[in-house]
Scaffold this motif. Sequence first.
Motif, mmCIF file in Angstrom:
data_model
loop_
_atom_site.group_PDB
_atom_site.id
_atom_site.type_symbol
_atom_site.label_atom_id
_atom_site.label_comp_id
_atom_site.label_asym_id
_atom_site.label_seq_id
_atom_site.Cartn_x
_atom_site.Cartn_y
_atom_site.Cartn_z
ATOM 1 N N CYS A 1 61.360 75.994 53.512
ATOM 2 C CA CYS A 1 60.922 74.930 52.617
ATOM 3 C C CYS A 1 61.893 74.782 51.453
ATOM 4 C CB CYS A 1 59.511 75.187 52.123
ATOM 5 S SG CYS A 1 59.230 76.751 51.332
ATOM 6 N N LEU A 2 61.826 73.625 50.854
ATOM 7 C CA LEU A 2 62.667 73.335 49.696
ATOM 8 C C LEU A 2 61.778 73.371 48.463
ATOM 9 C CD1 LEU A 2 65.481 72.292 48.665
ATOM 10 C CD2 LEU A 2 64.479 70.011 48.794
ATOM 11 N N VAL A 3 62.238 74.098 47.460
ATOM 12 C CA VAL A 3 61.443 74.252 46.248
ATOM 13 C C VAL A 3 62.244 73.716 45.066
ATOM 14 C CG1 VAL A 3 60.499 75.988 44.683
ATOM 15 C CG2 VAL A 3 60.210 76.274 47.125
ATOM 16 N N ASN A 4 61.576 73.043 44.162
ATOM 17 C CA ASN A 4 62.217 72.591 42.929
ATOM 18 C C ASN A 4 61.619 73.405 41.787
ATOM 19 O OD1 ASN A 4 63.220 71.287 40.717
ATOM 20 N ND2 ASN A 4 62.562 69.242 41.306
ATOM 21 N N VAL A 5 62.429 74.243 41.171
ATOM 22 C CA VAL A 5 61.927 75.099 40.100
ATOM 23 C C VAL A 5 62.911 75.083 38.924
ATOM 24 C CG1 VAL A 5 62.883 77.159 41.261
ATOM 25 C CG2 VAL A 5 61.108 77.445 39.542
ATOM 26 N N CYS A 6 62.383 74.837 37.743
ATOM 27 C CA CYS A 6 63.208 74.782 36.525
ATOM 28 C C CYS A 6 64.417 73.856 36.710
ATOM 29 C CB CYS A 6 63.677 76.176 36.117
ATOM 30 S SG CYS A 6 62.366 77.347 35.822
ATOM 31 N N GLY A 7 64.218 72.778 37.428
ATOM 32 C CA GLY A 7 65.309 71.826 37.640
ATOM 33 C C GLY A 7 66.310 72.260 38.698
ATOM 34 N N GLU A 8 66.074 73.363 39.353
ATOM 35 C CA GLU A 8 66.979 73.854 40.398
ATOM 36 C C GLU A 8 66.300 73.696 41.762
ATOM 37 O OE1 GLU A 8 69.968 74.875 39.635
ATOM 38 O OE2 GLU A 8 69.690 74.980 37.460
ATOM 39 N N TYR A 9 67.118 73.501 42.791
ATOM 40 C CA TYR A 9 66.580 73.401 44.151
ATOM 41 C C TYR A 9 66.905 74.676 44.922
ATOM 42 C CZ TYR A 9 65.863 68.451 43.192
ATOM 43 O OH TYR A 9 65.437 67.268 42.647
ATOM 44 N N VAL A 10 65.914 75.165 45.635
ATOM 45 C CA VAL A 10 66.113 76.410 46.402
ATOM 46 C C VAL A 10 65.520 76.248 47.801
ATOM 47 C CG1 VAL A 10 65.871 78.935 46.337
ATOM 48 C CG2 VAL A 10 65.571 77.635 44.229
ATOM 49 N N PHE A 11 66.300 76.613 48.814
ATOM 50 C CA PHE A 11 65.743 76.741 50.158
ATOM 51 C C PHE A 11 65.072 78.108 50.217
ATOM 52 C CE2 PHE A 11 69.487 73.990 51.338
ATOM 53 C CZ PHE A 11 68.735 72.873 51.641
ATOM 54 N N VAL A 12 63.851 78.136 50.701
ATOM 55 C CA VAL A 12 63.128 79.409 50.773
ATOM 56 C C VAL A 12 62.557 79.574 52.178
ATOM 57 C CG1 VAL A 12 61.346 80.852 49.725
ATOM 58 C CG2 VAL A 12 62.474 79.109 48.359
ATOM 59 N N ALA A 13 62.706 80.765 52.720
ATOM 60 C CA ALA A 13 62.197 81.038 54.075
ATOM 61 C C ALA A 13 60.809 81.649 54.012
ATOM 62 C CB ALA A 13 63.140 81.993 54.784
ATOM 63 N N THR A 14 59.909 81.164 54.853
ATOM 64 C CA THR A 14 58.631 81.853 55.050
ATOM 65 C C THR A 14 58.915 83.059 55.951
ATOM 66 O OG1 THR A 14 58.147 80.562 57.006
ATOM 67 C CG2 THR A 14 57.268 79.721 54.930
ATOM 68 N N ARG A 15 57.909 83.897 56.111
ATOM 69 C CA ARG A 15 58.090 85.105 56.922
ATOM 70 C C ARG A 15 58.582 84.762 58.333
ATOM 71 N NH1 ARG A 15 57.238 90.108 55.985
ATOM 72 N NH2 ARG A 15 56.292 89.645 53.985
ATOM 73 N N ALA A 16 58.041 83.683 58.906
ATOM 74 C CA ALA A 16 58.401 83.312 60.276
ATOM 75 C C ALA A 16 59.881 82.941 60.391
ATOM 76 C CB ALA A 16 57.533 82.148 60.731
#
Lengths: 96, 258
Positions: A11-26
């Motif tokens: 998933c793509l997360v927007n946090v503090c103005g930054e974008y991060v790709f984050v993996a779920t456990r799967a």
Amino acid sequence: MKEFVPREGVCLVNVCGEYVFVATRAAMPFCPRYQFTNESGAYFWELLKNCGDPDRLAEQASEYYDLPKEEIRPGLETFLNTLVENGFLYVRESEG
Amino acid sequence: MKKDNDFSIRLAGLTLEYSFLDETTPEYFRNFIDMEIKKGTKYGMDEMLKKRISLSKEELDRHKRRYEKNESIHYIEYCELQSKTSDLLLNFGRCIFHCTAFCWNGKAYAFTAPSGTGKTTQYVLWKMLYGDDIRIINGDKPIMEVKPNGEIWLHPSPWNGKEGMGRMESAPLGGLIYLEQSKENKIARMTAKDAILPLYGQFLFSRNTEEEIQKVFAMLEVVINQVPVWKLKNCGDMDSARMCHNAILQAEVEGGRV
């Protein structure tokens, strides 16, 4: 035809103005747990959910950024290939 | 119907329902058992809080492989319930956070870092230097709460690490100190961007769904915007503890909080 497909569970997360790709456990066996991207990366990720054709992606981005498709294409390809190397995307060969 | 191994456990202001497999497991939770519920007091409960937290026999057998052969069933159950608890807490703006949390000047501060970096060591150094000025909240896995008004609190939890350090005290978060081992001591404020990934890694939850991940990042954004995050590169000596203490104190004085 080569299609780029977002890995299920990334998933793509927007946090503090930054974008991060984050993996779920799967998704963790296939890619890093997280990785920063930029605004363009986030824009392309949203497009990739509906369309994996690099030509079509370049077309849409060309309209969005008001730039010639030829200028978009090299950066886009680098971005897609990097995400494939990292495992956030995978390539699917499809007919057509 | 309530069974002998069913307990109501009070965590971070919420009452959670547990069903334990092993009759010894509730011992780990003894300070948190909600006696009012045990006596039959009715609480208005959110539907989600009525869901019992438990480990199935199959889950236990699967997890067993990650533990020492002679590890007790109750210890494995206790450890594995932590992630399930955190996943449920996420629905209520709370999550278990990997850190050593303590109270100082009415605020909670926390040393956080991956295991083996020296969180406990740094706390013990502070305790030696500052004695009763600081009080432990939880030595390993307190519960972080982000309230709807943006206040952040650290609460005790039953998961307090191999040293068993913990007290039944909660406090509003004053700051986080991210630890890194180094030959030299150095402390500096972390930028939001620098803090995001190291802190995300310290939220303990299953990471099974995108929804959970988005909830944790929403909490993290509030944390980074509300409290200072420091990086303490240190060699685990008294000087590093003094340096950290003085840097935070100075920032608090400059910020008008002391």
